[in-house]
Design an enzyme around this catalytic site. Structure first.
Site: not given
Ligand code: IMP
Length: 460
Positions: A18, A46
């Site tokens: 982010d 995004h």
């Molecule tokens: P997952 O990728 O959905 O398995 O989530 C694992 C960790 O990565 C969690 O803390 C999510 O909030 C974080 N996360 C996954 N994708 C993003 C993103 O695009 N931006 C920020 N955090 C992310």
């Protein structure tokens, strides 16, 4: 091979995701022939603001608004067919046609209904986005369980959709037996998704390519590729703090695995960092305003689905900003800078720019140039107890952070704004970061709009 092959640059986030990578890519996209994803899937979010409206890209690369730019989804991505189909429909309403310029590698791992349901039922401790990314990559590595294929590549689903649906159904039945009290909902959701699959798959099929040398051939012919990292380096599956990480490698080196190109074509690594940091989900965040209190507050808010509207109703941001509690300042900054998950709506945890962490990430990943987003937001700190804007630095002796405060500033409202028109305090901030990290800053983000940027040198 031609005598003038092209090259690839890799753009990655240097914090917890982010950072505004899509906005930086949107500025640079015109200089590249291909924008390519190499990791993650619909867990990315995004946001791009356009004259025609706002679009949240989850799986499509960020170059959608450049009609000449090809978009590539590499084999390292976890592909959610259902969500991609919806995203294609949204993009069709706002962006130039994707026909003939979107290419999806046929070996992407397909996210199955069981992956999403398992993630949603058991990912809360980590604070996952609930998109099934972890279970999908886990099954990719495991390949089979009890003589059942648990990993399906996109080409398997396209070759024999009926068999793929039987496999997906069996995987849901077997893997979700652990949640007997949810059995009815699981069955219903799985069947609904499988029902929709043939129609959605048919709309994606024209974009799928079965040529492992697709990107290589383009680069041999001179194409310039920009790899767009998702999720950022502090969430890397190995180098981030387990278990509070995503399930893929987010580091620039992985662009040349999941992005289907040889590293010989690598030119530069571009890093993006955010001047007011944020993190969603659980896990360490050393410079978090309010520390553990903020982490616990945001975890509870995610669990009870409290978001933007609830905070706007309950809190007076201007008052919280003047509080002596860092926790309150964090809430105020979140509200004033609109830091809520673009996919999930969750309140993001807020922190000071951590220069110790940033410097280490830049060294480890060989970042060549840096873009700092949301520099305008630093002006908000002027009304807080900091009476200027803070950055966090490594303590020379202890394993803690020190705070260094820059004088407050006001930003000229004129756009475009040249570097010469920046207030002295922001220019001092720029020099300080360059001295600490050893890399040049090529731009500042100074607002949400497309031309809210200051460029220090041209990147081409
Ligand atoms: P997952 O990728 O959905 O398995 O989530 C694992 C960790 O990565 C969690 O803390 C999510 O909030 C974080 N996360 C996954 N994708 C993003 C993103 O695009 N931006 C920020 N955090 C992310």
């Amino acid at each position: 091979m031609t005598t003038n092959p092209g090259f690839a640059d890799v753009l990655i986030g240097l914090q917890y995701g982010d950072e505004g990578k899509a906005k930086v890519i949107d500025q640079l996209a015109g200089k590249y022939d291909v924008i390519a994803r190499f990791n993650g899937g619909a867990n990315a979010g995004h946001t791009i603001d356009t004259a025609a409206g706002r679009i949240v890209l989850q799986q499509l690369p960020s170059g959608v608004f450049y009609p000449q730019t090809k978009l590539y989804i590499g084999s390292g991505c976890a592909l959610n067919i259902w969500k991609l189909d919806t995203e294609l429909r949204e993009a069709a309403a706002l962006a130039p046609s994707l026909d003939g310029r979107l290419f999806i590698h046929s070996r992407c791992a397909v996210v199955q209904p069981a992956h999403i349901l398992i993630d949603q039922l058991s990912g809360a401790y980590i604070g996952t986005t609930g998109n099934g990314i972890g279970p999908c990559y886990a099954d990719r590595a495991q390949r089979m369980r009890n003589a059942r294929r648990v990993n399906l590549q996109l080409r398997d689903v396209l070759r024999d959709p009926e068999q793929a649906m039987r496999d997906m159904r069996a995987n849901a039945d077997n893997d979700l037996a652990l949640f007997p009290e949810e059995a009815e909902r699981i069955r219903r959701d799985t069947l609904r998704m499988l029902d929709e699959l043939p129609e959605r798959l048919a709309r994606i099929r024209p974009f799928v390519i079965d040529d492992p040398l697709f990107l290589t051939t383009l680069v041999e012919q001179g194409a310039k590729v920009l790899f767009e990292g998702a999720q950022s380096v502090m969430l890397d599956v190995v180098l981030g703090e387990q278990p509070f990480v995503t399930a893929s490698h987010t580091v620039p080196g992985n662009a040349y695995v999941g992005g289907d190109l040889a590293p010989r074509y690598h030119r530069k690594t571009i890093g993006v960092a955010k001047a007011v940091m944020s993190r969603v989900g659980q896990g360490p965040f050393p410079s978090e305003l309010g520390g553990e209190r903020s982490a616990a507050y945001c975890a509870a808010a995610a669990e009870t689905r409290r978001g933007r509207a609830d905070e706007a109703r309950e809190f007076d941001a201007a008052r919280l900003l003047r509080s002596s509690e860092h926790h309150d300042i964090g809430i105020a900054l979140r509200m004033l800078t609109d830091e809520y998950g673009s996919g999930t709506g969750r309140p993001r945890r807020i922190g000071m720019l951590d220069l110790a962490q940033l410097t280490a990430a830049i060294r480890l990943h060989g970042v060549d140039a840096l873009f700092m987003t949301k520099c305008d937001c630093l002006a908000l700190y002027a009304d807080s107890v900091f009476a200027g804007f803070p950055v966090a630095l490594a303590h020379p002796e202890h394993d803690t952070l020190l705070t260094h405060v820059f004088p407050p500033f006001e930003l000229d409202r004129q756009r475009p704004l040249s570097a010469a028109m920046l207030p002295p305090s922001l220019l001092a901030f720029k020099r300080f970061i360059e001295d600490e990290t050893g890399v040049a800053l090529f731009g500042f983000g100074i607002g949400p709009k497309r031309d809210d940027n200051v460029r220090f040198f041209d990147w081409s």
